[in-house]
Write a protein that holds these residues in place. Structure first.
Motif, PDB file in Angstrom:
ATOM      1  N   LYS A 146       0.849  -1.192   0.000  1.00 11.17           N
ATOM      2  CA  LYS A 146       0.000   0.000   0.000  1.00 11.17           C
ATOM      3  C   LYS A 146       0.886   1.244   0.000  1.00 11.17           C
ATOM      4  O   LYS A 146       2.009   1.230   0.505  1.00 11.17           O
ATOM      5  N   TRP A 148       0.747   4.540   1.665  1.00 17.11           N
ATOM      6  CA  TRP A 148       0.063   5.343   2.680  1.00 17.11           C
ATOM      7  C   TRP A 148       0.340   6.824   2.501  1.00 17.11           C
ATOM      8  O   TRP A 148      -0.495   7.664   2.854  1.00 17.11           O
ATOM      9  N   GLN A 149       1.489   7.175   1.968  1.00 23.42           N
ATOM     10  CA  GLN A 149       1.784   8.588   1.733  1.00 23.42           C
ATOM     11  C   GLN A 149       0.812   9.180   0.714  1.00 23.42           C
ATOM     12  O   GLN A 149       0.243  10.249   0.930  1.00 23.42           O
ATOM     13  N   PHE A 151      -2.136   8.116   0.003  1.00 21.22           N
ATOM     14  CA  PHE A 151      -3.469   8.094   0.595  1.00 21.22           C
ATOM     15  C   PHE A 151      -3.701   9.308   1.490  1.00 21.22           C
ATOM     16  O   PHE A 151      -4.782   9.898   1.486  1.00 21.22           O
ATOM     17  N   PHE A 152      -2.683   9.700   2.264  1.00 20.46           N
ATOM     18  CA  PHE A 152      -2.849  10.751   3.264  1.00 20.46           C
ATOM     19  C   PHE A 152      -2.687  12.163   2.713  1.00 20.46           C
ATOM     20  O   PHE A 152      -3.049  13.122   3.397  1.00 20.46           O
ATOM     21  N   LEU A 160      -3.634   4.292  -3.439  1.00 18.84           N
ATOM     22  CA  LEU A 160      -3.388   3.571  -2.188  1.00 18.84           C
ATOM     23  C   LEU A 160      -2.786   2.202  -2.476  1.00 18.84           C
ATOM     24  O   LEU A 160      -1.963   1.704  -1.716  1.00 18.84           O
ATOM     25  N   ASP A 189       5.403  -1.898   1.800  1.00 12.91           N
ATOM     26  CA  ASP A 189       4.542  -0.737   1.632  1.00 12.91           C
ATOM     27  C   ASP A 189       5.384   0.481   1.261  1.00 12.91           C
ATOM     28  O   ASP A 189       6.577   0.546   1.569  1.00 12.91           O
ATOM     29  N   PHE A 191       5.629   3.333   2.811  1.00 12.39           N
ATOM     30  CA  PHE A 191       5.224   3.761   4.150  1.00 12.39           C
ATOM     31  C   PHE A 191       5.644   5.208   4.425  1.00 12.39           C
ATOM     32  O   PHE A 191       6.395   5.825   3.648  1.00 12.39           O
ATOM     33  N   SER A 252       5.279  -2.922   6.575  1.00 17.75           N
ATOM     34  CA  SER A 252       5.933  -1.686   6.995  1.00 17.75           C
ATOM     35  C   SER A 252       6.966  -2.047   8.062  1.00 17.75           C
ATOM     36  O   SER A 252       6.831  -3.079   8.741  1.00 17.75           O
TER      37      SER A 252
END
Length: 435
Positions: A146, A148-149, A151-152, A160, A189, A191, A252
């Motif tokens: 995934k 995550w960076q 996504f956020f 994602l 990931d 991460f 992660s």
């Protein structure tokens, strides 16, 4: 896989540029096999701004222009696909291409070949986006990477899912489906590292960002540090049931090596099951997973993650025309909790034995379904933190789309999962042209 913007990058650039030329060329200029190639893509422009001050990050959270090109050929036996993004990113300080981290001026999303030699077997090899499981933005048995960076910070939710370099074999016996994935080199990931989003650093006892980015011991040995994932599924009446298995590593960096001062990816096995089907005028799902932390079987090494049991219950239904609601309950239970508490270093924030998480999704379609309003909310009563994802998108035409939204974090403590990102709260806007 690291590469500079020299020969490998020039080759990829040439391939995708050729796809773009073919996409806009008159049909008469294409002949033979290329007439059967589906060529399309989009041009996406996004900008985002933090709503809170972060001493370790820029106020601008997102400022990029992204051109995605894709070529797809579907034959009776063979299918191939190439999809990649050219990116102009003003926020990052690193512009060399890193296909593992997805950084730099080019990101290869997919490049794979699918062969269907018989009715009961498909083989897909190369870079591909993989996913399974029943959760809505919650992942138990989906151990594929995934981002995550992305996504956020407000990139489209499709980002994602990060790509895997893998072999997927799908078997279709009469009673169900068997999916086997082999990844010859570990795909972690993408991460949170601190270069773009600040995170809680337990060594410093505070939130850190560009001043102290995460340092990791990479697992990059081909055919030695590899991964296996298995899904066996079948229909039971109107329900789909599945069993899962995974042999690999925490996606992660969940461990720490005191000698090198680097975070690590400890070994991990995951075993799980799921059930999904119609319930009370809606769709319900149940998913279970046991995370077996192979490097800390007794749970008494404070530098390695304990094993965990995970549970997900979900339900989705349409409340009215073009208005749907989705609810989920997620439980993360830390195993060998007494050993964890006994060996926890002094001053380190203590995890709860049970982490509870609730999610709510509301989706409303308006203006002949051209306008989509959405809210996805996470709330953890045990961690006392939350994450809200409001968004709106409007189709101006079949090709043009406007969108915007936010990533809102809140928490009482800065060491909880969502609480650590409170200063990363941001809003963003985007315009996309698809062709």
């Amino acid at each position: 896989m690291k590469m500079t913007a020299r020969k490998p990058g020039q080759f990829l650039c040439a391939v995708l540029a050729a796809l773009l030329i073919l996409a806009v060329a008159p049909s008469g200029a294409r002949a033979g096999l290329l007439d059967e190639v589906d060529l399309h893509g989009f041009w996406d422009n996004r900008a985002g701004l933090r709503l809170q001050d972060d001493a370790y990050q820029r106020r601008t959270s997102l400022l990029e222009s992204r051109l995605q090109l894709e070529g797809l050929y579907q034959g009776d036996v063979v299918t191939w696909q190439v999809r990649g993004d050219f990116v102009a990113d003003d926020v990052t300080e690193e512009h060399d291409v890193d296909l593992e981290e997805g950084s730099g001026w080019f990101d290869l999303r997919e490049a794979n070949l699918l062969v269907s030699p018989t009715d009961w077997l498909d083989l897909k090899v190369g870079r591909q986006i993989l996913t399974w499981g029943t959760g809505d933005l919650l992942f138990l048995n989906d151990l594929f990477p995934k981002d995550w960076q992305a996504f956020f910070i407000g990139r489209d939710v499709e980002y994602l899912k990060a790509p895997s370099d893998a072999l997927l074999a799908s078997f279709y016996p009469e009673w169900g489906t068997i999916d086997l994935v082999y990844t010859p080199r570990f795909d972690p990931d993408r991460f949170i590292r601190g270069e773009r989003i600040s995170y809680y650093n337990p060594l410093l006892g505070r939130t850190a960002g560009r001043d102290a980015p995460v340092r990791v011991d990479e697992r990059r040995d081909w055919f030695d540090e590899d991964e296996f994932a298995l899904r066996v599924s079948r229909n039971i009446g109107s329900f789909e049931a599945a069993l899962y298995g995974y042999l690999g590593y925490w996606k992660s960096p969940a461990g720490f090596d005191a000698a090198s001062g680097r975070n690590t990816f400890p070994r991990l096995n995951v075993w799980g099951a799921s059930l999904r089907g119609p319930v009370a005028d809606g769709i319900g799902n149940l998913e279970l997973a046991w995370y077996d932390s192979r490097d800390d079987a007794g749970g008494d090494d404070p530098l390695l993650p304990n094993s965990e049991g995970r549970l997900l219950l979900g339900y989705e239904r349409e409340l009215a025309r073009d208005f749907t609601i989705g609810l989920q309950y997620y439980l993360e239970r830390l195993l060998d909790y007494d050993a964890y508490r006994r060996t926890l270093p002094a001053g380190t924030p203590k995890r709860d034995e049970n982490r509870h998480l609730l999610t709510l999704r509301l989706t409303r379609l308006l203006l002949n379904q051209n306008l989509t309003l959405s809210l996805f909310a996470y709330y953890s009563p045990s961690d006392e933190d939350a994450y809200l994802r409001p968004s709106a998108s409007y189709k101006l035409t079949d090709s043009w789309q406007l969108s915007g939204g936010g990533n809102i974090f809140a928490g009482r403590r800065d060491h909880t999962f969502f609480g650590q990102f409170e200063e990363a709260t941001n809003v963003y806007a985007a315009i996309r042209y698809s062709f």
